[in-house]
Design a protein around this motif. Structure first.
Motif, PDB file in Angstrom:
ATOM      1  N   GLY A 261       0.691  -1.220   0.271  1.00 37.02           N
ATOM      2  CA  GLY A 261       0.467   0.193  -0.426  1.00 37.02           C
ATOM      3  C   GLY A 261       0.719   0.967   0.334  1.00 37.02           C
ATOM      4  N   LEU A 262      -0.011   2.267   0.063  1.00 40.17           N
ATOM      5  CA  LEU A 262       0.791   3.355  -0.940  1.00 40.17           C
ATOM      6  C   LEU A 262       0.124   5.109   0.041  1.00 40.17           C
ATOM      7  N   PRO A 263       0.329   5.797   0.976  1.00 39.13           N
ATOM      8  CA  PRO A 263      -0.528   6.664   1.589  1.00 39.13           C
ATOM      9  C   PRO A 263      -1.486   6.935  -0.132  1.00 39.13           C
ATOM     10  N   ALA A 264      -2.748   8.324   0.121  1.00 39.21           N
ATOM     11  CA  ALA A 264      -3.588   7.782  -0.764  1.00 39.21           C
ATOM     12  C   ALA A 264      -3.582   9.374  -1.355  1.00 39.21           C
ATOM     13  N   VAL A 265      -1.969  10.167  -1.083  1.00 40.16           N
ATOM     14  CA  VAL A 265      -2.000  11.016  -1.457  1.00 40.16           C
ATOM     15  C   VAL A 265      -0.888  11.016  -2.516  1.00 40.16           C
ATOM     16  N   VAL A 266      -0.317   9.179  -2.496  1.00 38.80           N
ATOM     17  CA  VAL A 266       0.860   8.972  -3.436  1.00 38.80           C
ATOM     18  C   VAL A 266       0.391   8.292  -4.629  1.00 38.80           C
ATOM     19  N   ASN A 267      -0.235   9.292  -5.472  1.00 38.60           N
ATOM     20  CA  ASN A 267      -0.926   8.020  -6.230  1.00 38.60           C
ATOM     21  C   ASN A 267      -0.419   8.398  -8.213  1.00 38.60           C
ATOM     22  N   THR A 268       1.007   8.895  -7.921  1.00 38.54           N
ATOM     23  CA  THR A 268       1.721   8.763  -9.309  1.00 38.54           C
ATOM     24  C   THR A 268       2.877   7.914  -9.118  1.00 38.54           C
ATOM     25  N   PRO A 269       3.760   7.799  -9.896  1.00 32.56           N
ATOM     26  CA  PRO A 269       5.013   7.382 -10.315  1.00 32.56           C
ATOM     27  C   PRO A 269       5.994   8.479 -10.079  1.00 32.56           C
ATOM     28  N   GLN A 270       5.318   9.958 -10.383  1.00 31.90           N
ATOM     29  CA  GLN A 270       6.608  10.726  -9.620  1.00 31.90           C
ATOM     30  C   GLN A 270       5.861  11.294  -8.469  1.00 31.90           C
ATOM     31  N   ARG A 271       4.365  11.134  -7.763  1.00 33.74           N
ATOM     32  CA  ARG A 271       4.733  11.389  -6.174  1.00 33.74           C
ATOM     33  C   ARG A 271       5.363   9.760  -5.289  1.00 33.74           C
ATOM     34  N   GLU A 272       5.789   9.254  -6.129  1.00 30.47           N
ATOM     35  CA  GLU A 272       6.342   7.286  -5.181  1.00 30.47           C
ATOM     36  C   GLU A 272       8.093   8.231  -5.160  1.00 30.47           C
ATOM     37  N   ALA A 273       8.661   8.589  -6.524  1.00 23.97           N
ATOM     38  CA  ALA A 273      10.070   8.825  -6.668  1.00 23.97           C
ATOM     39  C   ALA A 273      10.699   9.738  -5.308  1.00 23.97           C
ATOM     40  N   TYR A 274       9.254  11.131  -5.538  1.00 27.87           N
ATOM     41  CA  TYR A 274       9.392  12.565  -4.789  1.00 27.87           C
ATOM     42  C   TYR A 274       9.745  11.991  -3.376  1.00 27.87           C
ATOM     43  N   MET A 275       8.713  11.153  -3.028  1.00 26.48           N
ATOM     44  CA  MET A 275       8.744  10.764  -1.348  1.00 26.48           C
ATOM     45  C   MET A 275      10.107  10.056  -1.725  1.00 26.48           C
ATOM     46  N   GLY A 276       9.906   8.873  -2.098  1.00 27.81           N
ATOM     47  CA  GLY A 276      11.285   8.485  -1.828  1.00 27.81           C
ATOM     48  C   GLY A 276      13.182   8.959  -1.991  1.00 27.81           C
ATOM     49  N   ARG A 277      13.441   9.916  -2.865  1.00 28.39           N
ATOM     50  CA  ARG A 277      13.903  11.537  -2.785  1.00 28.39           C
ATOM     51  C   ARG A 277      13.857  11.375  -1.387  1.00 28.39           C
ATOM     52  N   VAL A 278      13.249  12.169  -0.537  1.00 30.44           N
ATOM     53  CA  VAL A 278      13.126  12.515   0.644  1.00 30.44           C
ATOM     54  C   VAL A 278      13.689  11.839   2.210  1.00 30.44           C
ATOM     55  N   ALA A 279      12.913  10.289   1.234  1.00 31.44           N
ATOM     56  CA  ALA A 279      13.110   9.567   2.374  1.00 31.44           C
ATOM     57  C   ALA A 279      14.789   8.685   2.482  1.00 31.44           C
ATOM     58  N   VAL A 280      15.096   8.875   1.373  1.00 34.37           N
ATOM     59  CA  VAL A 280      16.413   8.373   1.345  1.00 34.37           C
ATOM     60  C   VAL A 280      17.417   9.202   1.697  1.00 34.37           C
ATOM     61  N   THR A 281      16.653  10.793   1.801  1.00 34.98           N
ATOM     62  CA  THR A 281      18.207  12.259   1.775  1.00 34.98           C
ATOM     63  C   THR A 281      18.122  12.252   3.465  1.00 34.98           C
ATOM     64  N   LEU A 282      16.787  11.525   3.857  1.00 34.84           N
ATOM     65  CA  LEU A 282      15.985  12.547   5.405  1.00 34.84           C
ATOM     66  C   LEU A 282      17.325  12.629   6.601  1.00 34.84           C
ATOM     67  N   ALA A 283      18.121  11.554   6.683  1.00 27.48           N
ATOM     68  CA  ALA A 283      19.469  12.377   7.643  1.00 27.48           C
ATOM     69  C   ALA A 283      20.364  13.302   6.673  1.00 27.48           C
ATOM     70  N   SER A 284      20.432  13.789   6.077  1.00 27.36           N
ATOM     71  CA  SER A 284      20.654  14.908   5.823  1.00 27.36           C
ATOM     72  C   SER A 284      19.792  16.551   6.176  1.00 27.36           C
ATOM     73  N   ARG A 285      18.770  16.545   5.731  1.00 27.45           N
ATOM     74  CA  ARG A 285      17.882  17.007   5.529  1.00 27.45           C
ATOM     75  C   ARG A 285      17.102  16.984   7.587  1.00 27.45           C
ATOM     76  N   LEU A 286      17.550  15.968   8.302  1.00 25.90           N
ATOM     77  CA  LEU A 286      17.566  16.911  10.038  1.00 25.90           C
ATOM     78  C   LEU A 286      18.893  17.095  10.725  1.00 25.90           C
ATOM     79  N   ASN A 287      18.647  17.687  10.771  1.00 20.44           N
ATOM     80  CA  ASN A 287      19.680  18.329  12.469  1.00 20.44           C
ATOM     81  C   ASN A 287      19.299  18.651  13.964  1.00 20.44           C
ATOM     82  N   PHE A 288      20.984  18.763  14.885  1.00 21.01           N
ATOM     83  CA  PHE A 288      20.384  18.400  15.705  1.00 21.01           C
ATOM     84  C   PHE A 288      20.003  19.488  16.685  1.00 21.01           C
ATOM     85  N   MET A 289      19.383  19.245  17.216  1.00 23.94           N
ATOM     86  CA  MET A 289      18.728  21.033  17.838  1.00 23.94           C
ATOM     87  C   MET A 289      19.510  21.613  19.308  1.00 23.94           C
ATOM     88  N   PRO A 290      20.691  22.011  19.473  1.00 22.23           N
ATOM     89  CA  PRO A 290      21.853  22.310  20.252  1.00 22.23           C
ATOM     90  C   PRO A 290      20.651  22.620  21.668  1.00 22.23           C
TER      91      PRO A 290
END
Length: 485
Positions: A261-290
Motif C-alpha cells: 500500500g501507499l499513502p492516498a496522496v502518493v498516487n502517481t510514479p512521480q509522487r512515489e519518486a518524490y517520496m523516495g527522494r525525501v526518504a533516502v536523504t532524510l539524514a541530511s535534512r535532520l539536524n541536531f537541536m542544541p
C-alpha cells in the motif's frame, strides 16, 4: 501603457508597504505560571525595519539566511511543479498556501502532502535553521514581510489569495499573522486571507506534557565536558517519545516497503519518486537541536506565543480591543473559515481538548478533523489526505483546478488492513526502483536563475540531475525502456 500602469502600481505598493512595515508598535509580553495562574505583563516598544532596509537585507544573495521561505516542490525537483512554474503566467496564478513549521523549524512533517496540495496551490514554506534564535515578533515580521514581497515581486503587484497553514508552534504563529493581516487594511492591497489551517496547534502548550518535561531538560546544568550526554539522554528517553504515535507510522512504513500500500496522496510514479527522494536523504535534512536553542524556543517561542494568544482570547471574551491586532483577532474569529486538524493520539499536546476549546471559544466558522491513530508528528503523514479535506472545507479552491495533470486517484478510502493506507496506484507487486528517483521521468531540476542562487549546491556530487544518483537513474531508465517492449 500596460507596463507603465504596472510600474505605477508597484510604486504605490512599495509606498504602502514602507508605511505599514516601518510603523512603531507596542506589544505586551506576558509570562504564565500555570500552577498559580498568575500572568505578569511587560511592555516594550520597538520599531520595525523600514522597507528599504528589508530589501537591502533580503536581496543580498551572499548573506546567510536563518529564516528562509522556499517552494519545497521546486526545491525537490517535483516535475509537475517545475513545469507549472515555467508555464503559468502572472495573470493566471494559483493561490498561495504558506506552511509554518513547528518549533524544530523543519518542513518534514507534511512533506507527503505537498505534491497533492500543488494541484491547487502555489505551495510555499518557512524553514528556520537550528541555530536561529529569533524572537516571536521577529518570526511574525518575517512572515508578513515575505507575504508583502510575494505580491510586489512574485505576483508583479497583483493582490493574491492566501491560505495560511501552521503546525504545532506554527499554529500559534499562523494565528498571530492572520490576525495582523486582518487588522491592517493596507495589507488587503497585497493579500486576501481565505483560510486558516491549524494542525495540532500549540496554543495548549502551557497545559501539555512538553511544557512539563521540556524546560527541565533544556535548563539542566552539568559539567561542560559531559553536558551533552544527559541532554541527549533526556531528548531520546523523554521528549522524542512524545512526538510518536502508537506504532502506526512504523506499521505504515513496513506496508510501504512491502509494496502492499501507499499513502492516498502518493498516487502517481512521480509522487512515489518524490517520496523516495525525501526518504533516502532524510539524514541530511535532520539536524541536531542544541540545548540552548531548545531552551530559547521553549521560552521565547512557545511560552511567549501562548501568552500572546491568551491575551487575544481575553479580547474575544471581553470584546474590548486595545490595538489593531486585537481588532484583527476579532475579525479573524468572525470572518475567516478555520480548519483544525488534530492527531487522535497526540501525546505532545492535548490537541483533542484544544480543538474543542478553539472551536467553541475562538473561531466561529470552523471545521475540526481528527486523524485516526496519528500522533503529534504523524498527523500530516500517510493517513491524511489533506488536499481532499481542503476541497471539502473550502469548495472555492476547486475553481483553481487547471488541467488535472497531477491529480491522480484521490478518492480512495484508507483501509484498516493496510494501516490507514490505500492500495498502490498501479497494483504492482514491487515498488518504484530507488535507482529511478533522480531519472528525468521523475525528477526535474530547478534553479532560481533570477536570484542567481544555486538551491542545489548542498546536494554535492550525489544528488541532482548531474549527480551520481542522476546518472544512475538515467542509465536505469534507459535500460528499462530498452528491455520493456
Amino acid at each position: 501603457i500596460g507596463t507603465t500602469m504596472m510600474l505605477c502600481r508597484q510604486a504605490m505598493l512599495l509606498i504602502a508597504a514602507t508605511t505599514a512595515i516601518s510603523e512603531a508598535f507596542t506589544s505586551s509580553r506576558c509570562t504564565n505560571n500555570a500552577a498559580e495562574n498568575i500572568r505578569t505583563c511587560h511592555y516594550s516598544t520597538r520599531t520595525k525595519q523600514s522597507w528599504s532596509e528589508l530589501i537591502n537585507e533580503t536581496t543580498d544573495i551572499d548573506s546567510p539566511s536563518r529564516i528562509e521561505f522556499i517552494s519545497p516542490l521546486l526545491q525537490d525537483g517535483y516535475p509537475p511543479a517545475v513545469k507549472d512554474y515555467e508555464r503559468v503566467s502572472s495573470s493566471d496564478p494559483k493561490p498561495i498556501l504558506l506552511y509554518l513549521p513547528g518549533f524544530d523549524g523543519t518542513i518534514l512533517a507534511p512533506f507527503l502532502q505537498f505534491p497533492a496540495l500543488g494541484e491547487e496551490f502555489d505551495v510555499k514554506a518557512m524553514q528556520v535553521s537550528m541555530d536561529d534564535r529569533s524572537t516571536f515578533e521577529d518570526l511574525k515580521d518575517a512572515v508578513i514581510n515575505f507575504l508583502v514581497q510575494e505580491c510586489i515581486y512574485g505576483r508583479m503587484g497583483e493582490t493574491y489569495e492566501l491560505y495560511l497553514m501552521g503546525e504545532s508552534f506554527g499554529g500559534i504563529l499562523a494565528t498571530e499573522v492572520a490576525a495582523a493581516l486582518q487588522s491592517n487594511t493596507q495589507y488587503s492591497n497585497f493579500v486576501r486571507l481565505q483560510g486558516l489551517i491549524l494542525v495540532n496547534p500549540a496554543t495548549s502548550y502551557l497545559r501539555s506534557e512538553l511544557y512539563r518535561l521540556g524546560p527541565p531538560i533544556a535548563s539542566a546544568r552539568w559539567l561542560r565536558p559531559i553536558e551533552i550526554i544527559p541532554y541527549i539522554f533526556g531528548l531520546t528517553t523523554k521528549l522524542v517519545p512524545l512526538f510518536l504515535d502508537e506504532g502506526l507510522a512504523i506499521q505504515q512504513l513496513f506496508t510501504i516497503l512491502s509494496s502492499k500500500g501507499l499513502p492516498a496522496v502518493v498516487n502517481t510514479p512521480q509522487r512515489e519518486a518524490y517520496m523516495g527522494r525525501v526518504a533516502v536523504t532524510l539524514a541530511s535534512r535532520l539536524n541536531f537541536m542544541p540545548k540552548d536553542t531548545l531552551k530559547w524556543r521553549l521560552t521565547e517561542w512557545l511560552e511567549w506565543g501562548n501568552a500572546v494568544f491568551e491575551d487575544r482570547l481575553e479580547v474575544l471574551q471581553s470584546g474590548i480591543t486595545e490595538g489593531e491586532d486585537d481588532l484583527g483577532m476579532l475579525r479573524l474569529s468572525r470572518e475567516v473559515k478555520t480548519l483544525i486538524v488534530v492527531g487522535e493520539f497526540d501525546k505532545t499536546l492535548p490537541s483533542l481538548d484544544e480543538a474543542n476549546r478553539l472551536s467553541a471559544e475562538v473561531f466561529r466558522n470552523n471545521v475540526v478533523h481528527v486523524v485516526t491513530g496519528a500522533g503529534h508528528a504523524s498527523t500530516c503523514g500517510g493517513t491524511l489526505n489533506l488536499m481532499q479535506l481542503l476541497r471539502q472545507v473550502y469548495p472555492e479552491v476547486n475553481r483553481y483546478r487547471r488541467n488535472n495533470y497531477d491529480v491522480g486517484t484521490t478518492e480512495w478510502k484508507p483501509r484498516a488492513d493496510l494501516r490507514g493506507l490505500v492500495p498502490r496506484y498501479d497494483y504492482a507487486k514491487i515498488g518504484l526502483s530507488p535507482l529511478l528517483y533522480w531519472s528525468s521521468d521523475y525528477y526535474k531540476e530547478w534553479k532560481d536563475d533570477e536570484k542567481r542562487r544555486d538551491r542545489f549546491k548542498s546536494r554535492g556530487y550525489l544528488e541532482g540531475k548531474n549527480g551520481v544518483f542522476g546518472w544512475i537513474g538515467e542509465f536505469t531508465l534507459a535500460l528499462r525502456k530498452w528491455i520493456t517492449p
